[in-house]
Design an enzyme around this catalytic site. Sequence first.
Site, short mmCIF file in Angstrom:
data_model
loop_
_atom_site.label_atom_id
_atom_site.label_comp_id
_atom_site.label_asym_id
_atom_site.label_seq_id
_atom_site.Cartn_x
_atom_site.Cartn_y
_atom_site.Cartn_z
N GLY A 127 0.81 -1.20 0.00
CA GLY A 127 0.00 0.00 0.00
C GLY A 127 0.85 1.26 0.00
N SER A 128 0.34 2.32 0.62
CA SER A 128 0.93 3.65 0.47
C SER A 128 2.27 3.83 1.16
CB SER A 128 -0.04 4.71 0.97
OG SER A 128 -1.20 4.75 0.15
N THR A 129 2.72 2.87 1.98
CA THR A 129 4.08 2.97 2.52
C THR A 129 5.11 2.84 1.42
OG1 THR A 129 3.99 0.61 3.06
CG2 THR A 129 3.52 2.18 4.85
N ILE A 130 4.69 2.46 0.20
CA ILE A 130 5.62 2.37 -0.92
C ILE A 130 5.79 3.72 -1.60
CG2 ILE A 130 4.20 1.92 -3.00
CD1 ILE A 130 7.17 -0.21 -1.78
#
Length: 444
Positions: free
Chosen positions: A168-171
């Site tokens: 998810g958005s931690t990438i």
Amino acid sequence: MSKKRFSGLRLILMVPVVVLLAGGLIIGGRALQEPGEVRTLKRQEVAQTDEGHQEYYFGLLNENEQRGYREILEGIRSFEDKFYLSLSGDNEIDRVYHAVLKDHPELFWVHNRKQVYKTTFSNANYCMFSPGYSYTDEEIQAMDEKAKSEAWYKMWRNFCVSDTFEPGSTIKPFTVATGLEIGALKGDEIYYCGGSLQIDEWEIKCISYDNGGHGQQNLTQVMENSCNVALMQIGLAIGPEEFCKYQSIFGFGQYTGIDLPGEAVGILQSPDGMIKTDLATNSFGQNFNVTMLQLATGFCSLINGGDYYEPHLVKAIQDENGNVIQTIDPVLEKKTISKETSDKLKSYMYSVVQNGSGRYAQVEGYDIGGKTGTAEKLPRGENKNVVSFIGYAPQENPEIMIYVVIDEPNAPDQSATSSLISQLASDIMAEAFPYLNITKAPAE
């Protein structure tokens, strides 16, 4: 290790969350007489475990806890659905229960406590304890040694090392870092989000879809708002070749070399088979898999100036007299990004915690940066998500990195739990930072 230079993983706090449920046992509203089982528990002598020697975690408990330890061990071995414990406090019971599991990994048929029912007998607190069983006694008897070994491994596998998931958005910090490194981003870009982006025949939605989009925003706001539309545009500007190249540079799809068994490598797409929709969704952390360890190790390089170190579980080994017999020195494997890119990313992620989706991760007295993440699990559309927060402190010269993951949070809308995961991370940091002597923010 010097606090002036953050090399590798000084500490990883990676917390897949297990929820323990507690409730009350009410029987007809009547005052109950003390059961004979409880009177028996009172009379039990505290001694060694029935193996004839004192197990390690058993030996760390006080006398009351050791009594509870033996009660739990006996109950689990007998496959009892519920039994009395001469313990009362939730924290006390949890500590004793996990001491039993750590001393006795052969108990693979119990995976976790399901419920603890508390009640009171004769002015003394006891509880009724109900373990959760993965297998029945009959199923275990029918197992051969291979099946038992597989069951044991399944119980004790390390999620942080052995399980893969869509991040998810931690990438997103990695995608932005790639764009800055190859020149696809200058840092002064302005994006417009109308709530979705049409790519070929697919309309791919942003988290802002129901509110009409984020509107116009710069890169700092893109990270604060975790805007998928902007990230898709950044991913398309990077292109499949460079995007996949930097996935490899950051360590995704590879073994990290951690000194733990069972490490997984994840699943990535190749550039020659990556179509526009793949690149778009990969840019915000969907349609490829990583491990927590891979993402944590790569993230450390984003915040320490670009140095990618091989992760290790320990930094030194001592003998029984406390003498250091082996030191594990940090091994610098490669450079991932420039210090200039690292500094820009940290400014974005500091703003995420100060003003954006990670604001609930703030801890008084500390400068913290980070990024929240929500990844919809397959099959799509069933409201099953992995939510996460990855962060660091202090903002200048980071000393610690923290990564917290909840697989399918217990919430009506799992996709709207950034405040929950950020608050959990904050609670952990508030406890850990003073103990670890992490540098505080300068007094204003």
